[in-house]
Design a protein around this motif. Structure first.
Motif: not given
Ligand code: SF4
Ligand code: SF4
Ligand code: SF4
Ligand code: SF4
Ligand code: SF4
Ligand code: SF4
Ligand code: SF4
Ligand code: SF4
Lengths: 144, 167, 395, 139, 309
Positions: E15-16, E72-74, E80-81, E108-109
């Motif tokens: 993430m970071l 939830i979507a974003p 996922v990313l 995942l993409t």
């Protein structure tokens, strides 16, 4: 000016209060003769309707049509006087001049003048106005 | 002949504001025609017609001009309503409320009168009774302080020339 | 349906005036169009009747920022028409100068936007880039980029000094060259040509019937130009051509405009040349306006601006009527939009130059068969350009 | 909130709301985005959706037909939001204040934080306004 | 162990790291684009400012929206990313992988695109729905080509479906990009990425001036911040994926670091140049392009790979 002479010869019987100025001709017509005059100016002489001006005078509402003869820059301005301020009605010239549709609708909006024979006599500027507006927009009762 | 008659002392004395008087012509409602009449009256009756008029010299826009009849006239396309002329006049004859930037003109309701000789103008209806009226006045009456100006206006006021016996 | 309420009309990314168009389509073809206006109604005529003549001139300047010298010009013409007021010669040249500069700036603005609408952004950037020097010229002349405040009854408010003239020449030389380039692009580019030719035709008859004015009608073969027909200011003293083209399609309207830019350049040159020699006052000091009525007009970039003023002898009008060119040009959509594919609708709407931003980019479309739906006009318009571009350049 | 405001100051996304202007203010706003003035340097971006906006640039004297729409636009904008009034029209009504079709108090429809007078204001003036807004945010 | 997993997931390379690098490279994108338009462009930390600012804004949930999906979507897309970036990063920086990770990434993409579609259609706004619809079609367009080119490194590395193996093979015998099949796959891969990131000429779903930022039109505040962050994270993930699959990953000894940075910047620059020099195309043109040309070419690449060229 040949055009003016020709016009006065053909239509002279229908006009009153003629005021002639440099390249401008103002005259009064009656409501019944309006369509004839418009037809003559637009179709016969090939004038273009610049616009029409409604105004409130002491004796009632006035509509001044501005026909422009572009070949010479001459203006023909038939004037109609409507005495009945409460419930003004005029013959529409939209059947002769297509371009008068918006012009007449605007006068209906601003001054409350109703045009007889107009294909779509409704407001132009305040159509679907969300708030309440005092209609017609411009008309003020004299002496109020 | 029917003339519009203004009784200026009575008008000034009446308690109602001069602004309340309305004019037949709606488009100049906020500044009705009487102001132009009062202006005429000022220049015609109170004004001393100074030889080297202070008001004319003071005007920055050259709006005041002496006419051939010796009366001062204001040309309103030039006047910017600065009121310098009022300050300049040593006799205090020009009233500030009368010199307006936005002016209106009275036409003595001639149009309406031609259609209806008994017509009573709106100014006469809305003014304090008797101060403005449309009535028959045939000639000047200096003893009653009634003076004529032009064909259609009659003014009741104290004329300085009459006072000094110059008329 | 909620779709009607989307504020896409009044408020759109690239600055819009609010105006609302409603197209009725049958499949891919436009069968009817309706327009709703009134979002901008500010009651100019009414306000003007409460102001003095001099104030009115500055008021009508604020009708719109794009024709911001045409309205004052027409207004002073109307006032001058009441009394046949003479204007000093130098003032006449200055008026013409400002008016023609405005035409250049306005037409450039339109060409840029038309390019943007059909997905030709290079043209857009170009046109707007060369518009800047014109604004600079305005700043040199009047001190302001947009509302110039140059017109007065009987003359103009500011003089153009000799040193200003030299500087104007400098700017003009630069613009002139670019204008020829822009004109070449508009006329010769094959993509642009096939994209715009035959699109949104306004026939001669329709142009006459709707009383259309300006480039809109001149592209339909109606040879009227107020500058020539009723020459005011210096228009009878300078040489210029009135551009008239016969076809009435969007391409002709574009060409009329670019050619007019070049003509305007010529007029400006002549005016500057004269301003070097013609001396004298720039304003004829008017004392009084007598009672009466006057009609004034001026050929604004979009067509004839019409002002009617009635005076009762005081220093303010008792009736002031304004008719902007777009007011008569916009109803011609009824004629020119019927029967054209949706992809062409936007550029057709834009072609009369309804004040730069009047035209909405996304429009509510009522499909007679499939009910309400939203179609993106800008997109379909650009897609068509793309298609043509491919056809011409071979993929 | 100081830290946050500093972030906000560096990233003002503007949305343009026109309520019966004369177009000139709008054109000058567009001019801000062109290469000559390029306000993206300051982190300012013109966005297409009011939901993304931090600053609403309002122009024009609102007429009675459009004023409710402007109110709605404001309601749709996520707070905190700043409203910058561009042009004399919004601040004083310019020469239109006597009209019958104008709303009397524009602030009733949209609370205005900052006025940029001028008719139209020069692009430089608008940039200065932004700088002031940034200054306020930075404390 | 758990701590390490968390570290990888949230700090490096997950993430970071991805987020920060993404925001920086996003600035690079904006700056370069501005230079293309003769402008100066935004300052270096612009995207950070944008992001943190959006975090502090109010979130408006539209009345018509399906609330849960809308929110939830974003966030799901972000998760996922993060996951993808961790998997790819682990392979790149630690040479670690697990069986079938390449397939996981592929799925995942796809999930990400589905999140965009869900988010867009949840708002109940017409323009957002149009955007979502276009996103869906675009997914249909590019997905096949994308899957096919993924086969190339798998085949070339001797049917390994693990990232670490693919890297190992490349480090042993040179990057795949050196071979005919590799270069074909790489080029098609660039195009797919352009489409997956909805950059020009494939920025159809987000056509800013047309449908007002498409699926994200109704989003505001933190949720929008996450969408923006997602977008910029993709600037990291996809170039990394390409490097991993075709360009032999990163070496971190000596000049290798410089080389790694160069590879990355090069790919991003090419992406930005494509973005700035191409007009938007129509959705059916895009479909046409991917199905008619890109996929068959990718398939040829696969055949070549099988033949060992
Ligand atoms: S006489 Fe008529 S025009 Fe004159 S002030 Fe009275 S109402 Fe007005
Ligand atoms: S008020 Fe008018 S007339 Fe009097 S000094 Fe001023 S400009 Fe001159
Ligand atoms: S108000 Fe008019 S007259 Fe007075 S200083 Fe200003 S421009 Fe001059
Ligand atoms: S008003 Fe005051 S400042 Fe102006 S000229 Fe008179 S004394 Fe001087
Ligand atoms: S200064 Fe006064 S008294 Fe002298 S002419 Fe002027 S107004 Fe009359
Ligand atoms: S025609 Fe358009 S540009 Fe010209 S004044 Fe009217 S609104 Fe403005
Ligand atoms: S001076 Fe200018 S800004 Fe002020 S009200 Fe008049 S036009 Fe508007
Ligand atoms: S402030 Fe001036 S330039 Fe701006 S919209 Fe109003 S009138 Fe136009």
């Amino acid at each position: 000016m040949a055009e003016i002479e020709q016009f006065l010869k053909d239509m002279g019987g229908k006009i009153t209060n003629k005021i002639e100025k440099k390249k401008r001709l103002y005259f009064n017509v009656t409501n019944d003769d309006l369509q004839d005059i418009a037809d003559y100016l637009f179709n016969k002489m090939g004038c273009r309707l610049s616009t029409a001006t409604a105004m409130e005078m002491y004796h009632g509402l006035e509509i001044l049509y501005h026909f422009s003869l572009d070949k010479t820059g001459q203006y023909f301005c038939p004037r109609i006087v409507i005495k009945d301020k409460k419930n003004p009605k005029v013959n529409s010239i939209t059947s002769i001049v297509e371009g008068a549709v918006w012009i007449e609708r605007e006068m209906f909006d601003l001054w409350g003048i109703e045009f007889i024979g107009h294909p779509r006599m409704e407001e132009l500027l305040t159509l679907h106005h969300p708030g309440t507006v005092k209609k017609p927009l411009r008309f003020r009762e004299v002496g109020a | 002949m029917k003339r519009l008659f203004i009784d200026i002392p009575a008008l000034m004395d009446s308690k109602s504001s001069i602004e309340d008087i309305q004019c037949e012509y709606f488009y100049h409602r906020k500044n009705p025609g009487q102001f132009s009449l009062l202006e005429i009256a000022e220049f015609a009756i109170y004004c001393r017609q100074c030889k080297d008029a202070f008001c004319v010299t003071a005007c920055p826009k050259e709006a005041l001009e002496r006419q051939e009849d010796r009366l001062i006239k204001r040309f309103n396309m030039r006047c910017v309503g600065c009121k310098s002329c009022i300050l300049a006049c040593p006799f205090g004859t020009i009233f500030p409320e009368v010199i307006n930037y936005i002016t209106a003109k009275c036409d003595y309701c001639l149009n309406q009168l031609s259609e209806n000789p008994d017509f009573e103008p709106l100014c006469s209806k809305t003014a304090p009774p008797g101060t403005i009226t449309m009535k028959e006045i045939s000639a000047e009456d200096p003893d009653n302080h009634i003076f004529l100006y032009g064909d259609h206006l009659a003014i009741k006021s104290h004329h300085w020339r009459h006072k000094e016996d110059k008329v | 349906m909620k779709a009607n309420k989307i504020p896409i009309g009044p408020f759109h990314p690239l600055l819009e005036e609010a105006e609302y168009f409603e197209l009725t389509v049958d499949g891919e073809t436009v069968v009817d169009i309706d327009m709703e206006i009134g979002w901008m109604h500010r009651g100019h005529e009414y306000i003007s009747e409460m102001k003095t003549f001099t104030q009115s001139i500055y008021l009508v300047e604020r009708i719109c920022g794009i024709c911001s010298t045409s309205h004052p010009l027409a207004c002073v013409h109307a006032i001058e028409d009441i009394d046949n007021i003479e204007i000093p010669l130098r003032a006449r040249y200055i008026r013409t100068l400002v008016g023609e500069l405005e035409r250049i700036h306005s037409h450039l603005l339109w060409i840029g936007l038309a390019g943007h609408f059909i997905g030709y952004d290079t043209l857009w950037m170009w046109a707007w880039k060369y518009r800047e020097p014109v604004l600079e010229m305005f700043e040199i002349i009047s001190g302001n980029r947009n509302h110039y405040g140059m017109m007065r009854v009987g003359g103009v408010a500011k003089d153009v000094d000799p040193e200003k003239i030299t500087e104007l020449y400098k700017h003009l030389d630069m613009i002139d060259k670019k204008m020829v380039m822009v004109a070449k692009v508009v006329r010769d580019d094959p993509v642009l040509k096939s994209r715009l030719k035959g699109v949104g035709v306004l026939t001669h008859e329709a142009a006459v019937a709707y009383c259309a004015v300006g480039p809109t009608s001149r592209a339909s073969g109606v040879p009227w130009d107020v500058r020539r027909d009723e020459p005011t200011d210096a228009y009878d003293l300078v040489d210029f051509e009135v551009i008239v083209l016969p076809n009435g399609d969007v391409y002709d309207k574009a060409v009329v405009r670019v050619l007019e830019i070049i003509e305007s350049g010529k007029i400006i040159r002549q005016c500057l040349e004269k301003l070097k020699t013609v001396q004298g006052p720039i304003i004829n000091n008017v004392k009084e306006i007598s009672p009466g009525e006057g009609i004034g007009r001026y050929e604004a970039p979009r067509g004839e601006v019409f002002h009617y003023i009635r005076s009762d002898g005081t220093n303010r009008p008792i009736r002031h009527k304004v008719r902007a060119p777009s007011y008569v040009n916009i109803p011609t959509f009824t004629a020119s939009c019927k029967g054209i594919p949706i992809a062409d609708a936007l550029i057709t709407l834009a072609s009369v130059d309804p004040c730069y931003c009047c035209t909405e980019r996304s429009i509510k479309i009522i499909d007679q068969k499939h009910g309400h739906q939203q179609i993106d006009l800008l997109k379909s318009s650009r897609e068509k350009t793309e298609r043509i571009r491919r056809e011409i350049h071979g993929n | 909130m100081g830290w946050y405001n500093k972030r906000l100051a560096k990233s003002l996304w503007v949305f343009h709301v026109s309520g019966s202007p004369c177009n000139n203010c709008d054109i000058e706003i567009l001019d801000l985005l062109t290469p000559r003035y390029d306000i993206e340097r300051l982190g300012i971006k013109l966005v297409g959706s009011v939901r993304h906006a931090d600053v609403l640039l309002v122009t024009g004297v609102f007429n009675k037909k459009i004023a409710p729409k402007i109110k709605k636009i404001y309601e749709q904008a996520p707070k905190p939001i700043f409203v910058v009034a561009i042009g004399t029209c919004v601040s004083g009504g310019c020469c239109f204040k006597d009209s019958y079709n104008m709303v009397e108090k524009r602030e009733e429809f949209i609370p205005i934080d900052m006025y940029v007078p001028g008719c139209p204001p020069k692009p430089e003036a608008m940039i200065e306004a932004v700088a002031k807004l940034v200054g306020v945010l930075n404390g | 162990m758990i701590a390490w997993i968390l570290f990888h997931l949230f700090v490096f390379p997950g993430m970071l790291f991805t987020g920060i690098l993404g925001l920086l490279i996003g600035w690079f994108d904006r700056k370069l684009s501005a230079r293309f338009q003769f402008r100066k462009g935004p300052p270096l930390f612009q995207n950070f400012n944008d992001f943190f600012k959006l975090l502090g804004k109010e979130t408006i949930i539209v009345k018509e929206a399906v609330k849960s999906v809308f929110i939830i979507a974003p966030l799901a897309a972000f998760a996922v990313l993060t996951l993808i970036s961790t998997i790819i990063g682990l392979a790149l920086f630690y040479q670690r992988g697990f069986g079938g990770d390449i397939i996981v990434v592929m799925y995942l993409t796809m999930t990400f695109s589905v999140m965009v579609i869900l988010g867009g259609s949840a708002t109940g706004n017409v323009f957002s729905s149009i955007g979502a619809g276009r996103e869906m079609k675009l997914l249909l367009a590019d997905e096949l080509a994308f899957i096919i080119i993924l086969l190339v490194p798998i085949i070339k590395s001797g049917y390994q479906i693990r990232f670490d193996q693919i890297i190992a093979v490349q480090q042993a015998s040179g990057p795949f990009i050196g071979s005919a099949s590799g270069i074909i796959a790489f080029i098609i891969g660039m195009l797919c990425i352009q489409a997956k990131m909805t950059l020009a000429p494939f920025h159809i779903p987000e056509a800013e001036t047309e449908i007002v930022e498409g699926p994200f039109m109704e989003y505001s505040g933190p949720l929008l911040a996450f969408w923006k962050l997602n977008h910029y994270m993709m600037y990291v993930i996809f170039p990394f994926l390409l490097i991993l699959l075709f360009w032999g990953g990163f070496q971190f000894q000596g000049i290798g670091i410089l080389w790694a940075v160069l590879k990355y910047v090069l790919i991003v620059t090419v992406m930005i140049i494509i973005k700035n020099t191409n007009p938007r195309i129509r959705i059916d043109t895009a479909l046409n392009f991917f199905w008619r040309y890109a996929s068959p070419v990718a398939f040829i690449g696969v055949i070549l790979a099988v033949l060992g060229v």
